[in-house]
Design an enzyme around this catalytic site. Sequence first.
Site, PDB file in Angstrom:
ATOM      1  N   GLU A 259       0.819  -1.204   0.000  1.00 44.12           N
ATOM      2  CA  GLU A 259       0.000   0.000   0.000  1.00 44.12           C
ATOM      3  C   GLU A 259       0.861   1.265   0.000  1.00 44.12           C
ATOM      4  O   GLU A 259       1.792   1.388   0.799  1.00 44.12           O
ATOM      5  CB  GLU A 259      -0.943  -0.020   1.213  1.00 44.12           C
ATOM      6  CG  GLU A 259      -1.819   1.198   1.365  1.00 44.12           C
ATOM      7  CD  GLU A 259      -2.697   1.492   0.141  1.00 44.12           C
ATOM      8  OE1 GLU A 259      -3.308   0.544  -0.387  1.00 44.12           O
ATOM      9  OE2 GLU A 259      -2.766   2.665  -0.277  1.00 44.12           O
ATOM     10  N   THR A 303      -6.130   2.811  -5.077  1.00 42.10           N
ATOM     11  CA  THR A 303      -5.919   1.363  -4.970  1.00 42.10           C
ATOM     12  C   THR A 303      -6.753   0.609  -5.995  1.00 42.10           C
ATOM     13  O   THR A 303      -6.270  -0.323  -6.653  1.00 42.10           O
ATOM     14  CB  THR A 303      -6.324   0.844  -3.576  1.00 42.10           C
ATOM     15  OG1 THR A 303      -5.476   1.418  -2.611  1.00 42.10           O
ATOM     16  CG2 THR A 303      -6.202  -0.668  -3.488  1.00 42.10           C
ATOM     17  N   HIS A 420      -0.787   3.363   4.878  1.00 42.87           N
ATOM     18  CA  HIS A 420      -1.746   4.246   4.190  1.00 42.87           C
ATOM     19  C   HIS A 420      -1.819   5.530   5.005  1.00 42.87           C
ATOM     20  O   HIS A 420      -1.767   5.472   6.234  1.00 42.87           O
ATOM     21  CB  HIS A 420      -3.118   3.554   4.147  1.00 42.87           C
ATOM     22  CG  HIS A 420      -4.101   4.233   3.234  1.00 42.87           C
ATOM     23  ND1 HIS A 420      -4.584   5.490   3.485  1.00 42.87           N
ATOM     24  CD2 HIS A 420      -4.673   3.816   2.082  1.00 42.87           C
ATOM     25  CE1 HIS A 420      -5.420   5.821   2.512  1.00 42.87           C
ATOM     26  NE2 HIS A 420      -5.492   4.826   1.642  1.00 42.87           N
ATOM     27  N   ASP A 480       1.141   0.300  -5.050  1.00 42.48           N
ATOM     28  CA  ASP A 480      -0.023   0.663  -5.864  1.00 42.48           C
ATOM     29  C   ASP A 480       0.017   2.093  -6.383  1.00 42.48           C
ATOM     30  O   ASP A 480      -0.427   2.373  -7.483  1.00 42.48           O
ATOM     31  CB  ASP A 480      -1.347   0.370  -5.134  1.00 42.48           C
ATOM     32  CG  ASP A 480      -1.530   1.127  -3.831  1.00 42.48           C
ATOM     33  OD1 ASP A 480      -0.530   1.612  -3.274  1.00 42.48           O
ATOM     34  OD2 ASP A 480      -2.683   1.220  -3.366  1.00 42.48           O
ATOM     35  N   HIS A 481       0.543   3.019  -5.573  1.00 41.47           N
ATOM     36  CA  HIS A 481       0.577   4.426  -5.980  1.00 41.47           C
ATOM     37  C   HIS A 481       1.411   5.212  -4.993  1.00 41.47           C
ATOM     38  O   HIS A 481       1.900   4.652  -4.003  1.00 41.47           O
ATOM     39  CB  HIS A 481      -0.837   5.009  -6.068  1.00 41.47           C
ATOM     40  CG  HIS A 481      -1.670   4.746  -4.845  1.00 41.47           C
ATOM     41  ND1 HIS A 481      -1.477   5.397  -3.657  1.00 41.47           N
ATOM     42  CD2 HIS A 481      -2.678   3.867  -4.622  1.00 41.47           C
ATOM     43  CE1 HIS A 481      -2.342   4.950  -2.760  1.00 41.47           C
ATOM     44  NE2 HIS A 481      -3.071   4.003  -3.312  1.00 41.47           N
TER      45      HIS A 481
END
Length: 718
Positions: A259, A303, A420, A480-481
């Site tokens: 994440e 996500t 996160h 993911d980012h």
Amino acid sequence: MITNLKHLLKRRTGWILLLVAFIWIKTVIAYYWDFNMGAMDPMQHLLLIINPLASTLLLLSLTLYFKKPKATYLIAFVIYLLETILLYSNILYYREFNDFISFNTIVSVGKVSKGLGSSAIAMAQIHDVIYFVDLIILIILLGTKKIGFDSRPYSRLQAFTITSLALAGLSLNLFLAELSRPQLLLRTFDRTYIVKYLGLNSFLAYDGLKTAQSNSLRSTAQGTSMDPVLQFVHQHYAAANPQYAGVARGKNVIIIHLESFQQFLIDSKVKNQEVTPFLNSLYHDNNTLSFANFFHEVGQGKTSDAETMLETSLFGLPEGSFFTSLGTNNTFQAAPAILDQQQHYTSAVFHGNIGSFWSRDTVYKNMGYHYFFDQKYYQQTADSNTYWGSKDKLLFSESIKYLEQLQQPFYAKFLTVTNHNPYELSDVDTDGFEKPDTNNTMVNNYFATAHYLDEAVHEFFDYLKSSGLYNNSIVVLYGDHFGLNEGDESALAPLLNRDPNTWTEFDHLQLQRVPFMIHMPGLKGGIQKQYGGEIDSLPTLLHLLGVNTKPYIFMGSDLLSPQHDQNVIFRNRSFITPKYTVVNNNDKMTIYQNSNGEKLFQPDELLRQKLQKISHNKNHELELSDTINKTNLLRFYTPQGFTPVDPKKYNYQNQYQQLLKIRNNLGEHSTSLFSHNGNKSTTGLYKTDAPELQNNNAPIYEIPQQNNFSSKPRHKAQ
Ligand code: GP9
Ligand code: MN
């Protein structure tokens, strides 16, 4: 006061207000008793408590415009009944699906009967009487003439005042919701979120509007709309690299979603501590294909966009999340179904957040996922969760109980959440890791949660080795980012030995690298310099597994293929090539040279044309992908050898029991790790230093509390 009230009940306004009060009270009871709304702070509780009010008042106020008083009384009562039915249907539906009834569920008869047919009775509980007590009170009040029928005319002005009051209330509700959860409607994270902040009525209205929009767009499409797509896919196809084709055939696939994990964390140090020592070691391992120039390509769906690309090799949407806006109804040809049909893979997702987030509980069925272990499969104690669900160390360790029951080969995806934002975690969890001391808490915390994630993955790998799974699995890890956004980069720059004053948009785009690592014992690995993005991961993986990707509609191409397209497009249409970084600002290109980060103020004409062409081609790719998704084009095209997915086959309730049943039915043919281990659990092999599990010798495995209803295994035994 009492006389005032008695007086009010004899007037039309009183009738309306009484019905509003009843609906309001029972909705709030349902929020706290039957739905799991997850309100975290006083503001969210306040929103929960007020949100049924304005929309119910608005609806009922409309009946005050009728001239005939009878009409007001009768239609208001019908609305009240419909609201009661809506609420109670949602309660029953929620008990089975942990989700709210969408507009589509209501209009599509099949789904309604599935959710609310004979099974509904089985979902009823004794305390449900409470949702009908008000009806009895109403009847008594009417019978004893406490409620009077007011036949006097009702002025328009009075009606308008009440409607305006309701509208003002609705605006205030929306304002507070945006305050508490920015971009609520733009990103539409989750049905629960919209219900939590705006209520059941507003959710249904909003969902209906969205559905109508997408349906009208879909109706414009026809079979021939696929022609340009097929032409693109045909031209863009990159054949598998013979050196790698099929090297992982038959292996279990384990996907680890890191994440918000950016590539710069790899090999970084803070106060002389390696931030992610284990992932660093994997990155440099000879058996890991480590892609150094791999970029995330997500939009607002974050996500869920990453998942869209990883599972389908199609992009997320230009606005909002594809998962929530279209993924619940679209036709998919996604990784789990492809692998199931081509090579008999069992597929599962493990994720410690609630299942309805990003509408995963529905989208995964469309993708053909056999199992989805969401938050209710993990222990829920005061310290086991962060804002986004189960802490990563708990997610991995508590998943083993289920993982070991999957028939092999399996395709298993672990979606971590602890790293996160806001990246808050106690010092006990971060194991004494010393955070950096920038003036930006988000930046400081980010390194600590990344460190925690690294330890969680390490523990999981240790288990893979001790249980033997390691030897017959291929593990894919990806970020993911971004985790830190543009505003945080000036605080981050010094930690990367950069001067924040010389930080440019070039640096920002370059920082959008995320890890993409493929690890397998015996794999000819090494650090790969070719450029690529999330859109390319699926064809790369499928080729390693020996699947022919030619019949599929993929926008990406195999990173290992000599024909791989190395130009990477972002959702905002800026792009990166191995030599240049091109920022797109309202179709104006600003070109930077990758080698030194310098802006080319006067690029030569040839280069400009070349980049213009790349821009044109990559934009075409985005547009094709958007057309496929927005008009649901895959319903017109079934790849050779592929059978369309039937989402009704999948049931994410009682999954543990489903797995045991399959194991028992297969007997000695069962290929699960548990069966291969002489019918002994491997959970004892899992070693974790998670403080939450320290007081026990073995982790506590709470069997999720579930209804015994519909425990039939829907997934065929292999
Ligand atoms: C929640 C998690 C976070 O379940 O996937 O989503 P994000 O906010 O990163 O899109
Ligand atoms: Mn994410």
